[in-house]
Design a protein around this motif. Structure first.
Motif, PDB file in Angstrom:
ATOM      1  N   ILE A 502      34.054  49.154  36.342  1.00 34.98           N
ATOM      2  CA  ILE A 502      33.197  48.661  37.433  1.00 34.98           C
ATOM      3  C   ILE A 502      33.979  48.484  38.727  1.00 34.98           C
ATOM      4  CG2 ILE A 502      31.646  47.518  35.807  1.00 34.98           C
ATOM      5  CD1 ILE A 502      32.878  44.826  36.733  1.00 34.98           C
ATOM      6  N   GLY A 503      35.221  48.952  38.746  1.00 37.59           N
ATOM      7  CA  GLY A 503      36.012  48.894  39.978  1.00 37.59           C
ATOM      8  C   GLY A 503      36.463  47.507  40.365  1.00 37.59           C
ATOM      9  N   PHE A 504      36.775  46.661  39.363  1.00 35.24           N
ATOM     10  CA  PHE A 504      37.260  45.317  39.676  1.00 35.24           C
ATOM     11  C   PHE A 504      38.757  45.394  39.987  1.00 35.24           C
ATOM     12  CE2 PHE A 504      38.197  40.842  39.226  1.00 35.24           C
ATOM     13  CZ  PHE A 504      37.023  40.214  39.612  1.00 35.24           C
ATOM     14  N   VAL A 505      39.057  46.110  41.059  1.00 39.01           N
ATOM     15  CA  VAL A 505      40.423  46.295  41.550  1.00 39.01           C
ATOM     16  C   VAL A 505      40.382  46.142  43.075  1.00 39.01           C
ATOM     17  CG1 VAL A 505      41.159  47.798  39.656  1.00 39.01           C
ATOM     18  CG2 VAL A 505      40.081  48.800  41.668  1.00 39.01           C
ATOM     19  N   PRO A 506      41.524  45.909  43.696  1.00 43.96           N
ATOM     20  CA  PRO A 506      41.519  45.683  45.143  1.00 43.96           C
ATOM     21  C   PRO A 506      40.910  46.852  45.907  1.00 43.96           C
ATOM     22  CG  PRO A 506      43.650  45.085  44.207  1.00 43.96           C
ATOM     23  CD  PRO A 506      42.867  45.752  43.122  1.00 43.96           C
ATOM     24  N   GLY A 507      40.064  46.516  46.879  1.00 47.05           N
ATOM     25  CA  GLY A 507      39.516  47.531  47.755  1.00 47.05           C
ATOM     26  C   GLY A 507      40.543  47.951  48.796  1.00 47.05           C
ATOM     27  N   GLU A 508      40.115  48.720  49.764  1.00 46.64           N
ATOM     28  CA  GLU A 508      41.042  49.211  50.787  1.00 46.64           C
ATOM     29  C   GLU A 508      41.657  48.035  51.550  1.00 46.64           C
ATOM     30  OE1 GLU A 508      41.103  52.292  54.594  1.00 46.64           O
ATOM     31  OE2 GLU A 508      39.309  52.081  53.356  1.00 46.64           O
ATOM     32  N   GLY A 509      42.980  47.955  51.517  1.00 45.40           N
ATOM     33  CA  GLY A 509      43.676  46.853  52.163  1.00 45.40           C
ATOM     34  C   GLY A 509      43.673  45.566  51.366  1.00 45.40           C
ATOM     35  N   GLY A 510      43.142  45.612  50.133  1.00 43.75           N
ATOM     36  CA  GLY A 510      43.068  44.410  49.310  1.00 43.75           C
ATOM     37  C   GLY A 510      44.390  44.076  48.639  1.00 43.75           C
ATOM     38  N   LYS A 511      44.452  42.870  48.094  1.00 42.03           N
ATOM     39  CA  LYS A 511      45.677  42.379  47.474  1.00 42.03           C
ATOM     40  C   LYS A 511      45.591  42.488  45.948  1.00 42.03           C
ATOM     41  CE  LYS A 511      46.405  39.030  51.199  1.00 42.03           C
ATOM     42  NZ  LYS A 511      46.452  37.602  51.564  1.00 42.03           N
ATOM     43  N   THR A 512      46.726  42.743  45.332  1.00 42.48           N
ATOM     44  CA  THR A 512      46.793  42.774  43.877  1.00 42.48           C
ATOM     45  C   THR A 512      46.828  41.349  43.332  1.00 42.48           C
ATOM     46  OG1 THR A 512      49.207  42.794  43.856  1.00 42.48           O
ATOM     47  CG2 THR A 512      48.082  44.938  43.981  1.00 42.48           C
ATOM     48  N   ALA A 513      46.786  41.225  42.015  1.00 41.82           N
ATOM     49  CA  ALA A 513      46.781  39.902  41.388  1.00 41.82           C
ATOM     50  C   ALA A 513      48.027  39.115  41.773  1.00 41.82           C
ATOM     51  CB  ALA A 513      46.697  40.054  39.869  1.00 41.82           C
ATOM     52  N   ALA A 514      49.197  39.742  41.732  1.00 48.12           N
ATOM     53  CA  ALA A 514      50.438  39.043  42.077  1.00 48.12           C
ATOM     54  C   ALA A 514      50.440  38.614  43.532  1.00 48.12           C
ATOM     55  CB  ALA A 514      51.630  39.931  41.769  1.00 48.12           C
ATOM     56  N   GLN A 515      49.935  39.481  44.409  1.00 47.99           N
ATOM     57  CA  GLN A 515      49.885  39.134  45.838  1.00 47.99           C
ATOM     58  C   GLN A 515      48.905  38.010  46.105  1.00 47.99           C
ATOM     59  OE1 GLN A 515      48.883  43.047  47.260  1.00 47.99           O
ATOM     60  NE2 GLN A 515      51.025  43.637  47.626  1.00 47.99           N
ATOM     61  N   MET A 516      47.782  38.016  45.403  1.00 54.86           N
ATOM     62  CA  MET A 516      46.811  36.928  45.562  1.00 54.86           C
ATOM     63  C   MET A 516      47.393  35.609  45.102  1.00 54.86           C
ATOM     64  SD  MET A 516      43.079  38.371  44.455  1.00 54.86           S
ATOM     65  CE  MET A 516      43.398  39.855  43.528  1.00 54.86           C
ATOM     66  N   LEU A 517      48.123  35.629  44.019  1.00 55.02           N
ATOM     67  CA  LEU A 517      48.716  34.403  43.500  1.00 55.02           C
ATOM     68  C   LEU A 517      49.718  33.824  44.487  1.00 55.02           C
ATOM     69  CD1 LEU A 517      48.548  32.742  40.831  1.00 55.02           C
ATOM     70  CD2 LEU A 517      50.610  33.929  40.084  1.00 55.02           C
ATOM     71  N   GLY A 518      50.342  34.696  45.268  1.00 54.22           N
ATOM     72  CA  GLY A 518      51.352  34.228  46.212  1.00 54.22           C
ATOM     73  C   GLY A 518      50.860  33.994  47.620  1.00 54.22           C
ATOM     74  N   ASP A 519      49.664  34.529  47.973  1.00 52.40           N
ATOM     75  CA  ASP A 519      49.264  34.429  49.373  1.00 52.40           C
ATOM     76  C   ASP A 519      47.758  34.542  49.539  1.00 52.40           C
ATOM     77  OD1 ASP A 519      49.392  34.307  52.149  1.00 52.40           O
ATOM     78  OD2 ASP A 519      49.709  36.466  52.363  1.00 52.40           O
ATOM     79  N   THR A 520      47.039  33.498  49.188  1.00 50.46           N
ATOM     80  CA  THR A 520      45.612  33.375  49.504  1.00 50.46           C
ATOM     81  C   THR A 520      45.310  31.908  49.769  1.00 50.46           C
ATOM     82  OG1 THR A 520      45.177  33.353  47.112  1.00 50.46           O
ATOM     83  CG2 THR A 520      44.642  35.380  48.286  1.00 50.46           C
ATOM     84  N   ASP A 521      44.233  31.656  50.494  1.00 51.88           N
ATOM     85  CA  ASP A 521      43.840  30.271  50.773  1.00 51.88           C
ATOM     86  C   ASP A 521      42.897  29.739  49.689  1.00 51.88           C
ATOM     87  OD1 ASP A 521      45.350  30.276  53.060  1.00 51.88           O
ATOM     88  OD2 ASP A 521      43.684  30.862  54.361  1.00 51.88           O
ATOM     89  N   VAL A 522      42.049  30.620  49.146  1.00 47.90           N
ATOM     90  CA  VAL A 522      41.149  30.246  48.052  1.00 47.90           C
ATOM     91  C   VAL A 522      41.258  31.315  46.973  1.00 47.90           C
ATOM     92  CG1 VAL A 522      38.790  29.765  47.340  1.00 47.90           C
ATOM     93  CG2 VAL A 522      39.559  29.091  49.629  1.00 47.90           C
ATOM     94  N   LEU A 523      41.527  30.890  45.740  1.00 46.03           N
ATOM     95  CA  LEU A 523      41.720  31.837  44.647  1.00 46.03           C
ATOM     96  C   LEU A 523      40.823  31.458  43.476  1.00 46.03           C
ATOM     97  CD1 LEU A 523      43.286  34.225  43.411  1.00 46.03           C
ATOM     98  CD2 LEU A 523      45.010  32.573  42.635  1.00 46.03           C
ATOM     99  N   PHE A 524      40.047  32.421  43.006  1.00 40.11           N
ATOM    100  CA  PHE A 524      39.198  32.224  41.835  1.00 40.11           C
ATOM    101  C   PHE A 524      39.873  32.880  40.619  1.00 40.11           C
ATOM    102  CE2 PHE A 524      36.281  31.763  45.343  1.00 40.11           C
ATOM    103  CZ  PHE A 524      35.405  30.764  44.920  1.00 40.11           C
ATOM    104  N   LEU A 525      40.009  32.122  39.553  1.00 36.91           N
ATOM    105  CA  LEU A 525      40.584  32.633  38.314  1.00 36.91           C
ATOM    106  C   LEU A 525      39.490  32.655  37.247  1.00 36.91           C
ATOM    107  CD1 LEU A 525      43.969  30.649  38.199  1.00 36.91           C
ATOM    108  CD2 LEU A 525      43.579  32.968  39.079  1.00 36.91           C
ATOM    109  N   LEU A 526      39.094  33.857  36.825  1.00 35.93           N
ATOM    110  CA  LEU A 526      38.059  33.995  35.799  1.00 35.93           C
ATOM    111  C   LEU A 526      38.747  34.119  34.439  1.00 35.93           C
ATOM    112  CD1 LEU A 526      35.010  34.283  35.268  1.00 35.93           C
ATOM    113  CD2 LEU A 526      35.289  36.760  35.534  1.00 35.93           C
TER     114      LEU A 526
END
Length: 693
Positions: A502-526
């Motif tokens: 279903i394409g649950f991967v970063p879109g164009e310019g999106g961040k990977t899981a490791a990058q999100m863990l290190g640099d986001t203001d709001v993070l959802f963990l499913l």
């Protein structure tokens, strides 16, 4: 094919059939204890006696005699057997009497009661009295580990357990010692069994000699509600049956699925059920002054809304865990899109798989059942014994048939079958591809070779380059063609293929899981718990999951969700087979299904998702991804995706491949909440230390 007459009815059966199978094909009921379709023939119990016309004047064991072993009459008449004559009836009564000579009269306290072959066949084929007056023999119970309970007085020496561990599991841990009255089934040194498939002997045992130790004295079979479902402890998708009493899962049993798990399941699948009820998150939590405190849905949603308000979409991210269903990932992806974020990722381990390359680049393309048609195998960066135990049993099954050379690049581990160890890492893969190693000729000469690549080779920094090199090798040796695709990616996470689909991967310019863990203001963990939280620098974190594991401990708001036995959800296994779990019970406390939590949260955030029911959600999914509507089917994948992956290239590293599964028994939050799995893990570590010393 062979023609013969069974009880007066002429039938035609394959020439490799035994008389037992031929009789059953004709509709006759043949009792048996030692015979099993997936094990070698032992001929121990003699319960399957029949009469052969023109044969010796005594009953014959139908399991040990083939249809080609009997002859017709001198006048050209067909061979004929009988299953209901007085001689057969008397013979079976005598065998049953002998079997019960030493069997204890403890049916009322036996865990096999209600589903015992000996009980059933004694009623159908036995007599109502015994002529044996002497003392019964006594056999000491054996300790064979924390999973299988032994009451060896009940053993009838069918040796099913011995044949299973030797032939299917691949390790001779059980055996029969002694003769006659002194015969015993034992582990020889009376040590715990080490196989990851040992729990299957519980199903194989036709009496109460081997039963489930964690399940002992907890419930009777007729008290339990039975729900057919799918296992999510690995990416194989084994067919299971969940037995519940009230809202508690009491045990998990295998179901027959010839295309996936046959009738075996791993010990983690079978004994995980106590982890479903412990360390559960049953109400929302909010972090106050550094500590999580119990709260309610309104306050939890309000805290999330205040954190999300005013934050731009590129500073919001979502990571899906290994046990997430397609439905909840689709809902979360939709919620992120409505918030203006393309930061979504289902690859919490950082694997290099990319759905943009094509579906065949991340599937186990030859299929699990297709392993039996292969004639050569190369394993790259995987340990199937721990990553997919049931699939590994299928590899061993093919290995035992012969003419199946296996090469391994990665860890030099015990896989329960012989193989040629080629090397440890990418350099060996390059040498093989260049023709420096002789195993390349083995692959080229094979008609249907498999190149299997595991997550140990794909979760590295050079994972994309390793994937490209493996795909290139598969093309060079002829493993990829119109009628055979032998490029096989072995997944370890049940949710991974569905997320990639279903394409649950970063879109164009999106961040990977490791990058999100290190640099986001709001993070959802499913349900994402397998991340390196020591590197976490993300701001406000929301965890949606079922267990108080690492993800919940690092969250600011925790929302309670359901486990795989408490919801109906879609999973796609490693070969791309679409499967669906069924709800066997309800989640505890305030916990709700994950998609429903996300739907409610979307309304609070002012981004209401366009579906109010699970059926509406699935309709949206099927409209966008039609192949997900075909349950228990593997959609065709374009082989050009393998060529596309091969064309990417890249620089290979030097470090050897290491399997991501460091502890088979503790790979997910449910397993880590299980006391049984903790005991197995400790025992495995002790065995490893003892072996190392």
């Amino acid at each position: 094919m062979v023609n013969l007459i069974v009880d007066g009815n002429e039938i035609e059966v394959p020439d490799h059939y035994t008389l037992l199978q031929a009789a059953e094909a004709a509709g006759a009921e043949i009792p048996r204890f030692c015979f099993h379709e997936r094990l070698s023939i032992a001929g121990n119990c003699r319960m399957c006696l029949i009469q052969v016309k023109g044969g010796p004047p005594k009953p014959a064991a139908s399991c040990a005699m083939g249809v080609k072993d009997i002859r017709g009459g001198p006048d050209g008449s067909l061979p004929e057997i009988y299953t209901k004559t007085p001689m057969v009836k008397k013979a079976r009564e005598g065998v049953m009497e002998f079997l019960l000579i030493n069997h204890p009269l403890d049916c009322p306290i036996c865990d096999q009661g209600g589903e015992c072959d000996l009980q059933d066949q004694a009623m159908a084929f036995g007599i109502d009295a015994s002529r044996y007056q002497e003392d019964k023999r006594a056999v000491e119970d054996k300790y064979i580990g924390p999973l299988v309970k032994t009451v060896m007085n009940r053993c009838i020496h069918c040796t099913r357990c011995v044949r299973f561990t030797t032939e299917v599991a691949g390790i001779s841990e059980l055996g029969l010692i002694g003769r006659g009255e002194d015969a015993e089934i034992t582990t020889y040194l009376e040590q715990a069994m080490t196989s990851e498939l040992q729990g299957n002997v519980v199903d194989l045992c036709p009496v109460g000699a081997l039963t489930s130790k964690p399940f002992a004295f907890t419930a009777r079979p007729w008290e339990l509600n039975k729900t057919e479902s799918i296992d999510v402890m690995d990416a194989v998708g084994s067919a299971i049956r969940v037995d519940t009493r009230g809202r508690e899962v009491m045990r998990i049993m295998p179901r027959v699925n010839e295309e996936v798990n046959e009738e075996w399941i791993s010990d983690k699948t079978r004994f995980i059920w106590d982890g479903l009820r412990t360390q559960r998150i049953d109400k929302p939590y909010i972090r106050v002054n550094g500590r999580l405190q119990a709260s309610n849905w309104n306050d939890a949603f309000a805290a999330i809304k205040s954190a999300v308000d005013g934050v731009s979409g590129d500073r919001i991210g979502a990571i899906a865990g290994d046990l997430a269903t397609v439905e909840e990932m689709y809902a979360l992806k939709g919620l992120m899109a409505s918030l203006g974020s393309v930061n979504v990722d289902c690859r919490q381990d950082g694997t290099a798989l990319d759905p943009s390359l094509g579906r065949a680049s991340y599937l186990f393309n030859p299929t699990i059942e297709g392993i039996e048609n292969a004639d050569a195998l190369l394993i790259i960066g995987a340990n199937p014994r721990f990553e997919a135990s049931v699939l590994n049993a299928r590899i061993r099954k093919r290995f035992r048939k012969g003419n199946f050379p296996i090469g391994v690049i990665g860890e030099h581990a015990d896989l329960r079958y012989d193989y040629e160890y080629l090397g440890a890492g990418p350099q060996t893969l390059s040498d093989l591809a260049s023709g420096s190693l002789g195993f390349l000729d083995v692959l080229k000469n094979a008609e249907r070779p498999i190149v299997l690549i595991g997550q140990g080779a794909l979760t590295r920094e050079d994972g994309a380059a390793v994937l490209a090199k493996a795909a290139q090798l598969a093309g060079d040796v002829g493993a990829v063609s119109e009628d055979w695709n032998g490029f096989a990616v072995l997944h370890t996470a049940a949710s991974r293929v569905g997320g990639l689909d279903i394409g649950f991967v970063p879109g164009e310019g999106g961040k990977t899981a490791a990058q999100m863990l290190g640099d986001t203001d709001v993070l959802f963990l499913l349900g994402a718990d397998e991340l390196d939280f020591s590197a976490k620098k993300a701001g406000f974190t929301v965890y949606i999951g079922s267990h108080g594991d690492a993800g919940a401990m690092n969250a600011d708001v925790v929302l309670p969700a359901a486990t795989y036995t408490e919801k109906s959800g879609t999973y796609v296994n490693t070969e791309g087979r679409v499967q669906m779990t069924s709800r066997a019970g309800f989640a505890p406390g305030d916990a709700r299904e994950d998609w429903a939590v996300l739907r409610a949260l979307s309304g609070i955030l002012g981004k209401t998702l366009p579906y109010d029911s699970l059926m509406a959600l699935r309709a949206a999914i099927y409209g966008e991804y039609p192949h997900l509507a075909a349950l228990d089917a593997v959609a065709d994948a374009d082989i050009k995706a393998v060529e596309t992956a091969a064309s990417k290239g890249g620089d290979l590293g030097e470090a050897g491949f290491v399997s991501p599964i460091t502890d088979f028994y503790l790979t997910n939050p449910i397993a880590r909440a299980s006391a049984v799995m903790a005991e197995c893990s400790a025992l495995a570590r002790n065995n490893f230390k003892a072996a190392a010393e």
